[in-house]
Design an enzyme around this catalytic site. Structure first.
Site, PDB file in Angstrom:
ATOM      1  N   ASP A   1       0.845  -1.183   0.000  1.00  0.00           N
ATOM      2  CA  ASP A   1       0.000   0.000   0.000  1.00  0.00           C
ATOM      3  C   ASP A   1       0.891   1.247   0.000  1.00  0.00           C
ATOM      4  OD1 ASP A   1      -2.810   0.972   0.358  1.00  0.00           O
ATOM      5  OD2 ASP A   1      -1.917   1.899   2.124  1.00  0.00           O
TER       6      ASP A   1
ATOM      7  N   GLU B   1       1.560   0.218  -4.888  1.00  0.00           N
ATOM      8  CA  GLU B   1       1.037   1.479  -5.408  1.00  0.00           C
ATOM      9  C   GLU B   1       2.210   2.457  -5.476  1.00  0.00           C
ATOM     10  OE1 GLU B   1      -3.429   2.149  -3.865  1.00  0.00           O
ATOM     11  OE2 GLU B   1      -1.942   2.177  -2.270  1.00  0.00           O
TER      12      GLU B   1
END
Ligand code: CA
Length: 651
Positions: free
Chosen positions: A337, A368
């Site tokens: 994340d 990400e």
């Protein structure tokens, strides 16, 4: 007494950074020794004193023992107690900067309800039967990743899961669930097998803080707010109190998924914490979190705190946690994340350590490649974001927002459109996406190979694909065609395909863009709908099965982009030939995407071609009697649709 400000702490650590206490590599947490002792170790070079408090249960008001911990070396406090204190709950009492905190162990491997008290665990005793023999299935020609939330997966009563397992890890251990338990339409793991995806990416399963584990069963959150980074979340366990249960049940889920043929990827959120009163902060204040030059709390996560991955002990903590999940829970990959909040150095060390222990590339890593705002990196750390992809070691991939937004419009502007829903001028971007933005020297490319790129159109964030199309497109039948075109493009583009669970059955969250704390009724996978919209699911299924037979797209090497030859064509059309050798029935592919609202006709190149998939049917390549062949003729491509052809003569 005046306490240190965050800025004073920052200056303090900066001036002590080179001392041995800030480079400790020895053991931490709890050790159960062979000779029958339990050793507690806590790293806190700044504490004045530390005690360990022992409890019989996770809720008992009174502890049964308080033991002072002794300062040893390199900032570590230690307490060595006789007896193996398995299943005993504990907390640390830490005096630092004139304040006393009672906190869980940052290194906890087990805990009671809501992660408040840590638990001494004998990990071997948590192994489900058969765990020693558990092995991930062999990887096939392609990894097709399906993003799932534990509770969303099995909450819907129409899914036919045993009542006690609804919303729990244990739902993954039920291989034969069906719609309403009627034994006809597969749901759950049986449905995933039917669909043909190869990897299940579990949204956060480590202990997070936003759901009360002893509260209402229907309480819901996505779970991007970690408390204990090395313990499974308790609300997905059948018993949140007994620290053994959540461990055994998550292991059982992983083992069952492996047995059913899936690899398991874990969504890891190391970039921030649930709050600033958790174990990391209580034991070494402001060491694990970034502070800006002006004394503000760094907030590139938009969650109120950013962890400081570039600091030695924080990087060590994250690296060891990843290795722990890979080793103890047999996780097959990690989705980071907000990876842009981590430093490149740490990500590369993680990649290297996983390669060394499990073989190069065996464990997937991708993330990400962005953050939600500025962050206060120290020591000139380089962000592991999209712009520093070249600094990341091979085998670290990124979610491709370029393909995602080119397909359907920006995630930040609901009304914005993309290629499939009517925006003109997107042909070049779609063409770059087909090559996964790869190939050195090509315009628009920034990746050295498709191995770097996660190709997708929707994930849990923002609108579901269907909800987005609903905003931009009024007519339902047209939306369906747009959806099919989007799926066709994703599955005929290089890179690693990824999809949000339920995307394939027109998943809706009633137009809510970020449903992270919306009710479970909004977020749950609607198994009734999975049946009602089976036509779309079957379209995805056909494309997935076809994809595995198309080396042109599965190829992850840096040579892959050279397989694609774009053809000149008119507006709204993307048309290319793809070298599909070796090992396939079709040595060459011809792919045409038509985003126009009218059919287009084009002459096909020489040779004999078989229609493998069109805008209606993705199974033409396998249908009996569906062996449509074309030679030298014209090919008509329906409005808003894709056609895939395979060459059937010898090249
Ligand atoms: Ca929790």
């Amino acid at each position: 007494m005046k306490r240190k400000t965050p800025l004073e702490w920052k200056k303090y650590y900066e001036s002590h950074m080179d001392e041995p206490a800030y480079h400790y590599d020895g053991p931490l947490g709890v050790e159960l020794t062979e000779d029958g002792h339990t050793v507690f170790r806590l790293w806190s070079p700044v504490a004045r004193w530390v005690k360990v408090l022992l409890y019989r249960t996770d809720t008992a008001e009174e502890g049964f023992r308080v033991c002072p911990m002794a300062w040893t070396e390199a900032g570590v406090w230690e307490s060595r107690l006789s007896g193996r204190l398995t299943d005993v709950y504990y907390q640390f009492e830490v005096n630092v900067d004139g304040e006393t905190f009672v906190t869980g162990d940052p290194q906890a491997k087990a805990c009671g309800a809501n992660g408040k008290r840590s638990m001494v665990v004998d990990l071997a005793a948590t192994n489900p039967e058969g765990w020693e023999a558990d092995k991930a299935p062999a990887r096939g020609p392609e990894d097709i990743i399906y993003e799932l939330h534990v509770k969303e997966f099995s909450w819907d009563s129409a899914g036919g899961f045993p009542e006690a397992y609804r919303g729990k890890y244990m739902a993954f251990t039920c291989p034969n669930t069906s719609l309403n338990g009627e034994g006809r339409v597969p749901t759950g793991v049986a449905y995933l097998k039917w669909l043909g995806v190869t990897h299940v990416q579990l949204m956060p399963v480590f202990d997070y803080g936003s759901v009360n584990e002893t509260g209402r069963q229907e309480a819901f959150n996505w779970g991007y707010d970690p408390v204990n980074y090395n313990v499974p979340e308790g609300s997905y366990a059948t018993d949140p109190h007994d620290g053994n249960v959540r461990i055994r049940e998550l292991k059982s889920a992983v083992m069952a998924l492996h047995k059913a043929g899936f690899r398991v990827i874990m969504d890891v959120v190391y970039n921030h914490s649930f709050s600033l009163d958790g174990p990391l902060q209580c034991t070494v204040p402001w060491y694990f979190y970034r502070v800006t030059e002006t004394g503000g709390i760094s907030n590139g996560s938009a969650c109120g705190n950013d962890t400081a991955s570039e600091r030695y002990m924080c990087g060590r903590f994250i690296l060891e946690s990843v290795l722990y999940w890979a080793e103890e829970y047999h996780m097959d990959g990690f989705r980071f994340d907000l990876m842009g909040l981590h430093d490149v150095g740490l990500m590369n060390r993680i990649r290297q350590a996983l390669n060394e222990r499990f073989g190069p590339g065996e464990k997937l890593i991708y993330g990400e490649p962005w953050r939600a705002g500025d962050t206060a990196f120290e020591n000139e750390a380089i962000s592991a974001d999209k712009y520093h992809l070249a600094d990341l070691a091979p085998g670290i991939g990124i979610f491709c927002d370029d393909t995602r937004d080119a397909l359907k419009g920006s995630v930040f502007d609901a009304a914005d459109t993309g290629y499939v829903n009517g925006k003109p001028g997107m042909e070049k971007k779609i063409a770059s996406g087909v090559r996964a933005w790869s190939g050195s020297g090509r315009s628009g490319s920034y990746a050295d190979s498709p191995d770097r790129i996660i190709t997708y159109v929707t994930a849990h964030d923002n609108h579901t694909l269907w909800d987005k199309l609903k905003v931009t497109t009024r007519e339902r039948a047209l939306r369906v065609r747009q959806n099919r075109l989007a799926a066709s493009i994703c599955l005929t583009s290089q890179g690693r395909p990824f999809m949000l669970s339920g995307e394939e059955f027109l998943r809706t969250k009633d137009g809510i863009e970020n449903a992270y704390r919306s009710p479970i009724s909004i977020n749950r996978l609607d198994w009734q709908r999975s049946h009602a919209e089976r036509a779309m699911a079957d379209y995805y299924r056909g494309l997935i099965a076809l994809r595995k037979r198309l080396p042109a797209f599965c190829d992850k090497t840096s040579a892959a982009p050279d397989r694609i030859r774009m053809l000149e064509t008119e507006k709204g059309i993307v048309c290319f030939l793809a070298d599909n050798r070796p090992g396939s029935t079709w040595e060459e592919l011809l792919v045409v995407y038509n985003a126009n609202d009218r059919p287009v006709t084009d002459t096909i190149p020489e040779g004999q071609w078989q229609v493998l998939s069109d805008g209606e049917d993705s199974w033409l390549w396998k249908r009996e009697g569906g062996d449509r062949r074309l030679e030298r003729g014209n090919l008509t491509v329906a409005p808003v649709s894709a056609v895939i052809l395979g060459r059937v003569d010898e090249m």
